[in-house]
Design a protein around this motif. Structure first.
Motif, PDB file in Angstrom:
ATOM      1  N   VAL A   1     -23.931 -31.056 -17.428  1.00 54.45           N
ATOM      2  CA  VAL A   1     -22.511 -30.880 -17.712  1.00 54.45           C
ATOM      3  C   VAL A   1     -21.729 -31.714 -16.702  1.00 54.45           C
ATOM      4  N   PHE A   2     -20.996 -32.694 -17.187  1.00 48.61           N
ATOM      5  CA  PHE A   2     -20.231 -33.605 -16.333  1.00 48.61           C
ATOM      6  C   PHE A   2     -18.808 -33.065 -16.180  1.00 48.61           C
ATOM      7  N   VAL A   3     -18.369 -32.872 -14.924  1.00 49.82           N
ATOM      8  CA  VAL A   3     -17.009 -32.409 -14.648  1.00 49.82           C
ATOM      9  C   VAL A   3     -16.434 -33.235 -13.502  1.00 49.82           C
ATOM     10  N   ASP A   4     -15.107 -33.162 -13.339  1.00 47.11           N
ATOM     11  CA  ASP A   4     -14.474 -33.863 -12.225  1.00 47.11           C
ATOM     12  C   ASP A   4     -14.351 -32.935 -11.016  1.00 47.11           C
ATOM     13  N   GLY A   5     -13.776 -33.471  -9.935  1.00 46.07           N
ATOM     14  CA  GLY A   5     -13.735 -32.748  -8.670  1.00 46.07           C
ATOM     15  C   GLY A   5     -12.979 -31.444  -8.700  1.00 46.07           C
ATOM     16  N   ARG A   6     -12.100 -31.252  -9.674  1.00 45.41           N
ATOM     17  CA  ARG A   6     -11.361 -29.999  -9.776  1.00 45.41           C
ATOM     18  C   ARG A   6     -12.263 -28.837 -10.145  1.00 45.41           C
TER      19      ARG A   6
ATOM     20  N   VAL B   1     -22.027 -21.625 -15.393  1.00 46.54           N
ATOM     21  CA  VAL B   1     -23.158 -21.999 -16.244  1.00 46.54           C
ATOM     22  C   VAL B   1     -24.460 -21.494 -15.638  1.00 46.54           C
ATOM     23  N   ASP B   2     -25.466 -21.389 -16.467  1.00 44.78           N
ATOM     24  CA  ASP B   2     -26.797 -20.981 -16.027  1.00 44.78           C
ATOM     25  C   ASP B   2     -27.452 -22.162 -15.319  1.00 44.78           C
ATOM     26  N   GLY B   3     -27.627 -22.050 -14.011  1.00 38.09           N
ATOM     27  CA  GLY B   3     -28.168 -23.147 -13.223  1.00 38.09           C
ATOM     28  C   GLY B   3     -29.607 -23.484 -13.540  1.00 38.09           C
ATOM     29  N   GLU B   4     -30.310 -22.606 -14.225  1.00 35.28           N
ATOM     30  CA  GLU B   4     -31.678 -22.902 -14.628  1.00 35.28           C
ATOM     31  C   GLU B   4     -31.724 -23.717 -15.914  1.00 35.28           C
ATOM     32  N   VAL B   5     -30.588 -23.781 -16.599  1.00 38.31           N
ATOM     33  CA  VAL B   5     -30.509 -24.532 -17.854  1.00 38.31           C
ATOM     34  C   VAL B   5     -29.749 -25.841 -17.667  1.00 38.31           C
ATOM     35  N   PHE B   6     -28.640 -25.767 -16.929  1.00 41.40           N
ATOM     36  CA  PHE B   6     -27.750 -26.917 -16.789  1.00 41.40           C
ATOM     37  C   PHE B   6     -27.696 -27.403 -15.341  1.00 41.40           C
ATOM     38  N   SER B   7     -27.597 -28.705 -15.191  1.00 42.70           N
ATOM     39  CA  SER B   7     -27.272 -29.299 -13.894  1.00 42.70           C
ATOM     40  C   SER B   7     -25.879 -29.903 -13.991  1.00 42.70           C
ATOM     41  N   GLY B   8     -25.303 -30.252 -12.853  1.00 40.67           N
ATOM     42  CA  GLY B   8     -23.960 -30.806 -12.834  1.00 40.67           C
ATOM     43  C   GLY B   8     -23.962 -32.313 -12.745  1.00 40.67           C
ATOM     44  N   GLY B   9     -22.997 -32.940 -13.408  1.00 46.26           N
ATOM     45  CA  GLY B   9     -22.824 -34.380 -13.337  1.00 46.26           C
ATOM     46  C   GLY B   9     -21.416 -34.727 -12.908  1.00 46.26           C
ATOM     47  N   ASP B  10     -21.219 -35.985 -12.492  1.00 49.66           N
ATOM     48  CA  ASP B  10     -19.939 -36.462 -11.965  1.00 49.66           C
ATOM     49  C   ASP B  10     -19.179 -37.198 -13.066  1.00 49.66           C
ATOM     50  N   LEU B  11     -18.155 -36.555 -13.600  1.00 55.09           N
ATOM     51  CA  LEU B  11     -17.396 -37.118 -14.720  1.00 55.09           C
ATOM     52  C   LEU B  11     -16.598 -38.353 -14.324  1.00 55.09           C
TER      53      LEU B  11
ATOM     54  N   ASN C   1     -17.207 -40.616 -11.337  1.00 53.12           N
ATOM     55  CA  ASN C   1     -17.967 -41.746 -10.803  1.00 53.12           C
ATOM     56  C   ASN C   1     -19.230 -42.080 -11.591  1.00 53.12           C
ATOM     57  N   ALA C   2     -19.758 -41.107 -12.322  1.00 55.64           N
ATOM     58  CA  ALA C   2     -20.960 -41.361 -13.119  1.00 55.64           C
ATOM     59  C   ALA C   2     -20.905 -40.572 -14.425  1.00 55.64           C
TER      60      ALA C   2
ATOM     61  N   TRP D   1     -24.194 -42.791 -16.388  1.00 54.91           N
ATOM     62  CA  TRP D   1     -25.411 -42.028 -16.103  1.00 54.91           C
ATOM     63  C   TRP D   1     -26.565 -42.464 -17.001  1.00 54.91           C
ATOM     64  N   LEU D   2     -26.267 -42.751 -18.266  1.00 52.80           N
ATOM     65  CA  LEU D   2     -27.322 -43.128 -19.211  1.00 52.80           C
ATOM     66  C   LEU D   2     -28.005 -44.444 -18.832  1.00 52.80           C
ATOM     67  N   LYS D   3     -27.295 -45.301 -18.145  1.00 50.87           N
ATOM     68  CA  LYS D   3     -27.885 -46.598 -17.773  1.00 50.87           C
ATOM     69  C   LYS D   3     -29.116 -46.429 -16.893  1.00 50.87           C
ATOM     70  N   THR D   4     -29.141 -45.350 -16.125  1.00 53.35           N
ATOM     71  CA  THR D   4     -30.276 -45.131 -15.217  1.00 53.35           C
ATOM     72  C   THR D   4     -31.138 -43.934 -15.612  1.00 53.35           C
ATOM     73  N   HIS D   5     -30.678 -43.123 -16.565  1.00 53.89           N
ATOM     74  CA  HIS D   5     -31.420 -41.916 -16.913  1.00 53.89           C
ATOM     75  C   HIS D   5     -31.956 -41.916 -18.346  1.00 53.89           C
ATOM     76  N   ALA D   6     -31.523 -42.839 -19.185  1.00 48.25           N
ATOM     77  CA  ALA D   6     -31.965 -42.832 -20.581  1.00 48.25           C
ATOM     78  C   ALA D   6     -33.414 -43.285 -20.689  1.00 48.25           C
TER      79      ALA D   6
END
Length: 613
Positions: free
Chosen positions: A75-80, A89-99, A101-102, A107-112
């Motif tokens: 789940v990509f969110v900004d600094g707010r 969110v359930d931390g065992e299901v979702f990780s956080g992303g940077d809306l 800067n990435a 993000w897909l360029k390096t993770h796809a």
């Protein structure tokens, strides 16, 4: 109440819902799916029927997007919202992303994975979104798959119905210009673009151009509608007919041909066949709609919404209405702050404070015969460490008392028929530590710097943003949000294109309303924000200067807590500004306050420092 404090986040369902979504991947021929916060209108506030991101993940913030792959979910969110995301969110299901800067396309360029097939609902993404995603997937040989239906909707069994609230006509003496004149001006501008028509895809632009308002989404009084304006002046409005009754029908049928919303793509295709070039707003027009034009052989000319700048540069009637709304709102704020000051520390909770403020606005609105139509966003009511969460939303699960020795931050706003307000005050509950007073004063210095700014024509928001931060920078501190956002005239409290931020390249033009809200946040300890709304003023000559300068007019009037100001940290000019501002607050608000106790409180809260040597 126009806001709820119930716990709406449902992280306990995240795992099952993600698995149900993944179970549909094979049938759709995809390996992943993107779930944006945005709805079909790319709005900040969306109806319950479009809260797909919240329903799937539990995250309820106003900006974000989820990437759901076969083996990972981000789940990509900004600094707010970084702190909020962790709690929702359930931390065992979702990780956080940077809306910021990435975001997914970075993000897909390096993770796809090689050959990754990512599905999207084309109604929820703009053409620019699609191009960025396609380019990101090229590197790994991946593919962006345009789906006919949204698979989240397919598994959302109890999805709410789409809203269908009645449309109201915005009175011309408040709007300042007849709708027919606005439509004609937009039509005339199409000649410069060599376009036969324009698609207005932003509901706020539709509301502004047609002088209408609605109640389809929380806190933003525009109807969910789109419009086509032709170069010859004809207009077409795409809106559920059940919303248009009585005076609204009389008003709109004289301006436009009315169509059901589900016919828009066919109408665009028909116009494309007949006349070719159609202007679309690259920021709000969905890929689905722009592709309907291209599939019919037409040209979707991606540019700027022609209603956006005229809507941002308020006319005299809109400015006068906003000024009046802010005086009314200031009177309500004073009643609230007096109540808070006379309450015992610990007796008031964050929810009780938010309710009391909304009630004060309703009472003053009734007395002044200018009703509170809605709050302009859910009140941020944070005490102590909760104030450090930039977009904190208090719920029955997080509610806490306002304790002695803490600061309390309240960021709130109102919708009145003549204007939209947004104000933040941070106040002391009892005696607070000197360090907190120091940071409050540094934030105040930044707010004053913007208030006093003079700048030449052509200045952009990014040029002024550092003025609000310099005092904090010198102390080794900063804040993770922009300094100011645009504000509408009984429309969205977050209006573009004007902003004061590192990223804003929009020129600041006379009539634009912006917020001025620097802050400082220490996680787990305290948070500070001070916010007034300001209007860009016309150029004026400066004595002894050689070129005219623009400046700002402050239209928010409410005392700033003097108990938190360290006067030794302020310059003479800054102290003079505080005293002059408080004198104006007192002069402008006293006529609107009838309770003697509140009048006495206002008088005491605005006494001058008188130490300008």
């Amino acid at each position: 109440m126009f806001q709820s404090f119930d716990v709406t986040s449902t992280p306990q369902f995240g795992r099952a819902r993600v698995e149900a979504l993944r179970a549909r991947f094979d049938g759709l021929g995809i390996d992943a799916f993107l779930v944006p916060r945005a709805d079909e209108y790319q709005g900040e506030y969306v109806p319950a029927s479009a809260e797909r991101l919240s329903w799937l993940t539990g995250f309820t913030g106003s900006a974000g997007i989820a990437f759901i792959g076969r083996n990972e979910a981000v789940v990509f969110v900004d600094g707010r919202y970084t702190t909020q995301l962790v709690s929702q969110v359930d931390g065992e299901v979702f990780s956080g992303g940077d809306l910021v800067n990435a975001p997914p396309h970075v993000w897909l360029k390096t993770h796809a994975a090689p050959g990754l097939r990512v599905g999207i609902d084309p109604r929820l993404h703009t053409g620019a979104d699609v191009r960025r995603l396609e380019k990101a997937l090229e590197k790994s040989g991946g593919t962006l798959v345009i789906l006919d239906e949204n698979p989240v909707d397919a598994i959302w069994d109890d999805r709410p119905a789409e809203p269908c609230e009645p449309i109201a006509v915005q009175p011309e003496h408040i709007a300042g210009k007849p709708a027919a004149e606005k439509i004609a001006t937009i039509a005339e501008g199409l000649a410069e673009e060599k376009c036969s028509a324009v698609l207005l895809s932003d509901p706020s632009s539709v509301a502004w151009a047609f002088n209408i308002r609605g109640n389809d989404v929380p806190h933003t009084p525009h109807p969910l509608a789109r419009a086509i304006i032709h170069a010859d002046g004809r207009a077409e409005l795409f809106c559920d007919g059940e919303k248009i009754k009585g005076a609204a029908m009389d008003h709109l049928s004289a301006l436009a041909t009315l169509f059901p919303p589900d016919t828009l793509s066919k109408r665009l295709a028909a116009i494309a066949v007949d006349s070719g070039r159609i202007l679309v707003d690259s920021g709000s027009a969905s890929y689905f709609l722009t592709q309907a034009i291209r599939d019919a052989g037409g040209e979707a000319v991606e540019g700027s919404d022609p209603a956006q700048l005229p809507r941002a540069c308020k006319n005299a009637a809109e400015l006068n209405g906003s000024r009046a709304a802010h005086l009314q709102d200031g009177a309500a704020m004073c009643a609230f702050l007096h109540w808070l000051d006379t309450s015992e520390p610990g007796d008031v909770t964050e929810i009780a404070a938010a309710k009391a403020l909304e009630a004060a606005r309703a009472r003053v609105g009734e007395r002044m015969q200018n009703a509170l139509k809605d709050v302009s966003f859910e009140t941020i009511s944070g005490a102590g460490p909760d104030a450090a969460i930039i977009h904190y939303r208090v719920t029955t699960a997080t509610d806490r008392p306002l304790k002695a020795g803490e600061m309390y931050l309240v960021d709130s706003g109102a919708q009145y028929v003549n204007g939209t307000t947004d104000i933040t005050r941070t106040v002391a509950i009892g005696e607070v530590p000197e360090e907190q007073k120091t940071f409050f004063t540094l934030v105040l210095k930044g707010m004053i710097a913007i208030s006093l700014a003079r700048f030449p024509k052509g200045t952009r928001g990014c040029d002024l943003d550092p003025l609000a931060r310099i005092a904090l920078w010198k102390a080794g501190a900063d804040y993770g949000h922009g300094t100011g956002h645009g504000v509408g005239a009984y429309l969205s409290v977050h209006e573009g294109p004007q902003r004061i931020s590192r990223l804003s390249t929009q020129e600041l033009l006379p009539g634009m309303i912006l917020s001025n809200e620097p802050g400082y946040y220490r996680p787990g300890a305290f948070g500070i924000r001070i916010e007034n709304l300001i209007v860009v003023r016309e150029e004026v000559e400066i004595a002894g200067g050689d070129r005219p300068m623009l400046g700002f007019e402050t239209i928010t009037f409410c005392p700033i807590d003097k108990r938190l100001i360290v006067t030794d940290l302020l310059t003479r000019e800054e102290l003079q500004w505080i005293d002059a501002y408080h004198a104006e607050v007192r002069e402008k608000l006293m006529p609107f306050i009838d309770e003697m106790a509140v009048r006495a409180w206002l008088d005491a809260a605005t006494t001058p420092f008188s130490v300008h040597s």
